[in-house]
Design a protein around this motif. Structure first.
Motif, PDB file in Angstrom:
ATOM      1  N   UNK A  57       0.814  -1.208   0.000  1.00 46.90           N
ATOM      2  CA  UNK A  57       0.000   0.000   0.000  1.00 46.90           C
ATOM      3  C   UNK A  57       0.852   1.263   0.000  1.00 46.90           C
ATOM      4  N   UNK A  58       2.165   1.092  -0.192  1.00 46.66           N
ATOM      5  CA  UNK A  58       3.066   2.224  -0.301  1.00 46.66           C
ATOM      6  C   UNK A  58       3.662   2.306  -1.695  1.00 46.66           C
ATOM      7  N   UNK A  59       4.333   3.395  -1.967  1.00 47.64           N
ATOM      8  CA  UNK A  59       4.918   3.624  -3.302  1.00 47.64           C
ATOM      9  C   UNK A  59       5.895   2.512  -3.671  1.00 47.64           C
ATOM     10  N   UNK A  60       5.805   2.054  -4.895  1.00 46.11           N
ATOM     11  CA  UNK A  60       6.691   0.994  -5.388  1.00 46.11           C
ATOM     12  C   UNK A  60       7.606   1.550  -6.468  1.00 46.11           C
ATOM     13  N   UNK A  61       8.915   1.425  -6.240  1.00 49.51           N
ATOM     14  CA  UNK A  61       9.898   1.796  -7.248  1.00 49.51           C
ATOM     15  C   UNK A  61      10.115   0.620  -8.186  1.00 49.51           C
ATOM     16  N   UNK A  62      10.384   0.925  -9.451  1.00 48.62           N
ATOM     17  CA  UNK A  62      10.521  -0.159 -10.430  1.00 48.62           C
ATOM     18  C   UNK A  62      11.683  -1.099 -10.118  1.00 48.62           C
ATOM     19  N   UNK A  63      12.704  -0.573  -9.446  1.00 53.02           N
ATOM     20  CA  UNK A  63      13.838  -1.453  -9.130  1.00 53.02           C
ATOM     21  C   UNK A  63      13.529  -2.414  -7.983  1.00 53.02           C
ATOM     22  N   UNK A  64      12.336  -2.319  -7.407  1.00 51.79           N
ATOM     23  CA  UNK A  64      11.939  -3.229  -6.333  1.00 51.79           C
ATOM     24  C   UNK A  64      10.768  -4.120  -6.746  1.00 51.79           C
ATOM     25  N   UNK A  65      10.467  -4.145  -8.037  1.00 49.97           N
ATOM     26  CA  UNK A  65       9.348  -4.949  -8.535  1.00 49.97           C
ATOM     27  C   UNK A  65       9.547  -6.422  -8.204  1.00 49.97           C
ATOM     28  N   UNK A  66      10.734  -6.938  -8.440  1.00 47.89           N
ATOM     29  CA  UNK A  66      10.977  -8.363  -8.201  1.00 47.89           C
ATOM     30  C   UNK A  66      10.749  -8.730  -6.742  1.00 47.89           C
TER      31      UNK A  66
END
Length: 249
Positions: free
Chosen positions: A98-107
């Motif tokens: 429910x918090x912001x997701x950075x693309x480098x943490x998708x995995x």
């Protein structure tokens, strides 16, 4: 000293607080002419240790629907995942980011999250979809909308939200389940309520669009400890509650 089995908050206290939140939700739903079972409580577990989260799940489990847990940070989601793995596997728990997701943490997010509520760009959605397609899975997602326009809040603007939602819904590997927002930081109940009403209107437009993948996008994740009654009155299907259950952060 807290018990190692119950973490920082005793389970008796957790059960009483969860029951109190559910009573607030039920009262708000009835006042709005809604069925209380149409609103689920998501426990926002930011900063809580795994033992406390497990105790909260035990306190909240009703024997039927999964307990919804929400984490703001991927690191916390990942850290608590081993303790929750069995509960997730047997259908007692769903874990939502429910918090912001950075693309480098998708995995890292995809390794543990049942749902990502904070998709706010096509680039992020495409990154999630690509990984899901590769892994042969479908991920539940919501589009986060900044209905208040406050610069401190994440989310796509209300005018762009319907188009983004339709784009996200069309991506293989993703299942658009609805929309999410954080209410305006204001003591003006009418202003906060207007923001929630706007999200509901956007949701209705998306569902009615006929665009591929949008027919089931009916969830409205909105409302927290301080404004959940306003959110329920405007159609919230999920309210995200942390402070009322776990105390001040």
């Amino acid at each position: 000293m807290p018990s190692p089995l119950t973490g920082n908050v005793p389970i008796v206290a957790l059960r009483a607080r969860i029951d109190a939140v559910r009573a607030r939700v039920a009262d708000a739903a009835r006042a709005a002419g809604r069925d209380p079972r149409g609103v689920r409580v998501l426990l926002a577990t930011k900063t809580q240790d795994a033992a406390t989260v497990l105790a909260a799940v035990e306190a909240a489990w009703d024997g039927e629907r999964p307990v919804l847990l929400g984490e703001n940070r991927v690191q916390e989601l990942t850290a608590k995942a081993p303790a929750l793995a069995g509960l997730v596997a047997d259908g007692r728990v769903e874990t939502h980011l429910i918090g912001h997701l950075q693309r480098n943490k998708v995995n890292a997010a995809l390794a543990t999250a049942s749902c990502v509520q904070t998709v706010d760009s096509l680039a992020l959605a495409a990154a999630l979809a690509s990984r899901c397609e590769r892994d042969g899975r479908v991920l539940d997602v919501m589009v986060q909308v900044n209905v208040s326009g406050e610069p401190t809040k994440a989310g796509v603007g209300p005018h762009e939200a319907p188009h983004l939602a339709c784009e996200v819904a069309a991506l293989a590997g993703l299942r658009l389940t609805g929309l999410m927002t954080i209410g305006a930081r204001s003591d003006d109940a009418a202003l906060v309520s207007a923001g929630f009403a706007r999200l509901r209107a956007i949701r209705d437009d998306v569902v009615a669009s006929g665009a591929p993948g949008t027919a089931q996008a009916r969830e409205l994740s909105m409302g927290m400890t301080g404004d959940l009654e306003l959110a329920v009155a405007q159609g919230a299907t999920i309210v995200r509650v942390g402070t009322a259950v776990f105390g001040p952060r």
